[in-house]
Structure formats: C-alpha cells, structure tokens
Design an enzyme around this catalytic site. Structure first.
Site, PDB file in Angstrom:
ATOM      1  CD  GLU A  49      52.103 -11.908   6.552  1.00  0.00           C
ATOM      2  OE1 GLU A  49      51.579 -12.427   6.057  1.00  0.00           O
ATOM      3  OE2 GLU A  49      53.075 -11.890   7.619  1.00  0.00           O
ATOM      4  N   GLY A  86      46.345  -6.919  12.613  1.00  0.00           N
ATOM      5  CA  GLY A  86      46.734  -8.071  12.842  1.00  0.00           C
ATOM      6  C   GLY A  86      47.666  -8.580  12.725  1.00  0.00           C
ATOM      7  CG  ASP A 124      62.852 -24.916   8.317  1.00  0.00           C
ATOM      8  OD1 ASP A 124      62.076 -23.833   8.410  1.00  0.00           O
ATOM      9  OD2 ASP A 124      62.353 -25.875   8.768  1.00  0.00           O
ATOM     10  CE  LYS A 162      58.220 -24.000   7.010  1.00  0.00           C
ATOM     11  NZ  LYS A 162      59.023 -23.024   8.208  1.00  0.00           N
ATOM     12  CG  PHE A 170      62.509  -2.804   8.403  1.00  0.00           C
ATOM     13  CD1 PHE A 170      62.059  -2.284   9.857  1.00  0.00           C
ATOM     14  CD2 PHE A 170      63.612  -2.963   8.194  1.00  0.00           C
ATOM     15  CE1 PHE A 170      63.177  -2.334  10.013  1.00  0.00           C
ATOM     16  CE2 PHE A 170      65.008  -2.906   8.412  1.00  0.00           C
ATOM     17  CZ  PHE A 170      64.985  -1.502   9.859  1.00  0.00           C
ATOM     18  CG  LEU A 171      61.025  -8.482   4.851  1.00  0.00           C
ATOM     19  CD1 LEU A 171      60.541  -9.839   4.272  1.00  0.00           C
ATOM     20  CD2 LEU A 171      61.116  -8.114   3.924  1.00  0.00           C
ATOM     21  NE  ARG A 197      51.694 -15.736  11.485  1.00  0.00           N
ATOM     22  CZ  ARG A 197      53.010 -15.884  10.856  1.00  0.00           C
ATOM     23  NH1 ARG A 197      54.212 -15.437  11.989  1.00  0.00           N
ATOM     24  NH2 ARG A 197      53.610 -14.316  10.118  1.00  0.00           N
ATOM     25  CB  CYS A 224      55.066  -8.923  12.534  1.00  0.00           C
ATOM     26  SG  CYS A 224      55.809 -10.494  11.283  1.00  0.00           S
TER      27      CYS A 224
END
Length: 434
Positions: free
Chosen positions: A148, A257, A28, A33, A145-146, A330, A260
C-alpha cells in the site's frame, strides 16, 4: 480482460492493466464503489491511482460495472476479491471468492483463463478448478505482492511475477497468455516464475510470514536493547550490513498492521494446522505476539513519560493510517494506541494527512485535528505513530516546541533524529533507542 472485485487490489490492477494497453472491465457488487470508479474517483487513497483511472476511462480502455455478464468475452478474468479473517477465528473467509467464482462460471468460454490474485489458503485453487471442470476454461494462480502506498508502482514494475498453472497444454497456453498480459514488465526484465498451483498459493503466505518475522525479530531485539541500555537502530545498522540479512525491514518501532500482514500470517498458520503441520509455523504465533506487544510498549512509554498522570492530559497522536501514503486504518497501530490512551482518560487528538475521515468514522470517541499544528497545540506529549514525511522530516523540534506545552515526544517509529530533539530540550523516548 475482466477484474472481478474492485477493492484495493482490483481497482489498482484494472487501472494499471488499462494503462499498458489492455481493454479492461472492472466488476464489483458495490454500486457506490463502481459509480465512483466510473467517474474516475478512487475510493481510497493511493498515489497515482486517480490519474490512471481518469486516463483509462478517457481512452475507452477501462470501464466498470456491477453486472457479471459484462465479463463475458474477456480472455483473462482476474479474481481479486477480498479474503478477510473469519469472524471469531484466524482462518481466511473465502465467501467472497466462492461467490465471485459462482457468478463468473456462467460467463466462461472454452479457452478463457481465470487468474486468481486473492490471497487464499493453499488448496483453494484446486477446489475452484474442480468447480470449473466442463467450462473449457483454465484456472491459474497469480498472487499479488502489492505494498500500500506503492501499489501502482508494484503492479507496473513488479520485482517478480508468479503464475501457478496446471500441468499439460492448457497450463502452457495459460502461461503464454499471462506472459502477453504482462509483456511490458517482462521486457523490462521482471522474472516470470511458473509453478504448480499449490506453490503459487503458498508463495504469498510464505513471503508475508518471512516479512512479519523479520519485523518482529528486530522488535524483539528492541525489547532486549531497552533492558540492556543498547540502541536497536545501531544494532540493525550493524547486522544489516550482513548480506545474508540485509537492512530492509529491520526498522524497529510500534510494529506492523493493515489489512494484509496480520490476517495473512494468522490464516497461513491456521491452514498449516488444518494440514497437520501446525508445528512448522508455531513461531508465527510468537511473531504475532511480539508485534502486538509493541503497541503496549508505546502506551507504557507515554504513561511513564507523563509520570503516570495521564487522565485529562492532552496527547497529540501523529498518524491514523497503518502506514504512510495510505488512508487504510485496518488494524492500525496508530489508532490502537490512541484508543488505549483515550481509555486511560487522556484527551487524545489524532491527525493524519489522508486517513482522518476513515478514522473519525471508526472511532468517533477520539478527538481529531485536520492540521498537524492544531493537534500539537497545547499538547502535553506527542506520539509519532505513522511516519509520514510531514512528521518525520518536515517537523522540527523548534517549531514543535513553539506549540507543545510539554516537551515530550514518543517516537513510535524510531524515525526522528533523537540527538537533535534532545539537544532542543525535548524528553525523547524511542522504541528501543537510547
């Protein structure tokens, strides 16, 4: 293998792949991070991720870097960078995908496989594959297809694996390499679906569009239920027994919300417009509209419950993350409602077990309480907007009544026992519930 991009998707994927025995380097451009991940510290809240990071680092199978050259020598390169909504529009911003591919190209060897996991508009893979021509590497698309809060579980035990490959021997070989990468899941019975590139790209967008439609459908029914004096929760129970419909994701409330679902359905519709088929997904605009309307309704319930007198009233908002088991704020319905109530002059106090620091940084104008009971104390009304167990299961009407000044509760997720709260003397208001 390398994982390019160590945000929410990439960090989880890298740690999970290391946990099943692969040698993984996560890459990254964000130095802070990478430093945190290299110390075994997850940069966001996700159950089990911290343990997987520490185990992977201790085993030597997992490391992190800011140098793309460290990806050289990997057999599979997973592309897992973000695709946010473009500023001022609905389409996906592909700058990070393009930058990652440009940086990776110099380090590809003949026979390498680049597996795209980012959510991209259909046609992106074909464009990226043309950029790789001459490298001898093969591009496939392997959408994620995660969920959270369940990301580690969904990576290690997915309900399906989809891999879009080009036709011919290179595609077949790439598919075999992905089968080897995901061997534990396949041995546990996970379906492994081989498609063309375009279909694999469409799968994620189509899945999110269907899910968003199902959620907004039941919220539209909640609007009708309110007007008719019906109960949308009982309605959902009844239609959910139909095997063609199912009960999952028929929970009405304040709507969805996160980073994604909202931006993905908008990008999906924008790409359909570009393809000249915008009318095919025109319904998604109404899906989006219904979803946002639920936030308006939650605010109106608070205002009405307080007799229209909101200015200076203390309102406890339980939840800041867009969903439980996450610190992601988000496009959070919880914070949207809190900000709107603050704009009406209310004294808003927000609490959340995981997302409080993120919320304070984004919305310093709001009040915050680290503990649930501190938020409840002396409140004129309580609004539950993120259904953490701390609020929906562990909070009794009797305990809340000992703290709250006005016995008004707005159940933004329809997650409370309405009868129990009313029996305890509370003015209970659900989202389409009697």
């Amino acid at each position: 293998m390398s994982v390019i991009g160590c945000g929410y998707l990439g960090a989880v994927h890298a740690a999970a792949m290391a946990s099943i025995g692969h040698d993984v380097v996560g890459i990254d451009v964000d130095e802070r991070k990478v430093a945190a991940l290299a110390d075994g510290v997850a940069p966001f809240f996700e159950p089990q991720l911290g343990e997987l990071l520490q185990e992977g680092l201790a085993s030597g199978r997992l490391r992190f870097s800011t140098d793309m050259s460290d990806a050289a020598g990997s057999d599979i390169h997973f592309l897992a960078v973000g695709t946010p909504q473009i500023v001022g529009g609905h389409a996906a911003d592909l700058r990070f995908v393009d930058a990652a591919m440009s940086a990776l190209l110099a380090h590809l060897r003949p026979g390498d496989v680049v597996a795209g996991k980012s959510t991209v508009p259909v046609g992106t893979a074909e464009r990226l594959a043309s950029q790789m021509a001459g490298s001898g590497a093969t591009l496939v698309w392997n959408p994620e297809f995660l969920r959270e809060g369940w990301a580690v579980h969904d990576t290690l035990t997915p309900d399906r694996l989809v891999v879009g490959v080009p036709s011919g021997p290179d595609g077949e070989r790439a598919a075999d390499l992905l089968r080897e990468a995901y061997r534990p899941a396949l041995e546990a019975g996970t379906p492994f679906l081989i498609t063309d590139l375009a279909t694999a790209e469409l799968v994620k967008g189509a899945a999110n569009a269907f899910l968003a439609t199902k959620i907004s459908f039941i919220n539209a029914m909640a609007e009708i239920a309110e007007a008719a004096g019906a109960d949308v929760t009982l309605l959902a129970d009844a239609i959910g027994h139909d095997g063609r419909i199912g009960r999952r994701y028929l929970g009405s409330g304040i709507g969805f919300g996160g980073g994604c679902l909202p931006k993905d359905i908008r990008a999906f519709a924008a790409r359909a417009e570009e393809l000249g088929r915008g009318e095919a997904v025109g319904f998604l605009r109404e899906v989006d509209s219904i979803n946002l309307r639920r936030r308006d309704r939650a605010v109106r319930l608070v205002v009405d419950a307080l007799g229209g007198l909101v200015f200076g009233r203390r309102i406890a908002v339980l939840g800041a993350a867009f969903k439980p088991f996450s610190d992601d704020i988000r496009d959070s319905p919880a914070l949207d409602v809190a900000v709107r109530l603050r704009g009406l002059g209310a004294d808003v106090v927000v609490t959340d077990p995981a997302a409080l620091a993120n919320a304070e940084a984004a919305h310093p104008q709001l009040g915050y309480a680290a503990e649930r009971d501190d938020a409840l104390r002396d409140a004129d009304a309580v609004v539950i907007v993120t259904e953490w167990d701390l609020y929906r299961r562990d909070l009794t009407p009797e305990h809340a009544g000992s703290l709250v000044a006005g016995r008004i509760v707005i159940d933004g997720r329809n997650c409370l026992d309405a009868a129990a709260w009313r029996a305890a003397g509370w003015k209970y208001h659900g989202m389409g519930r009697r």
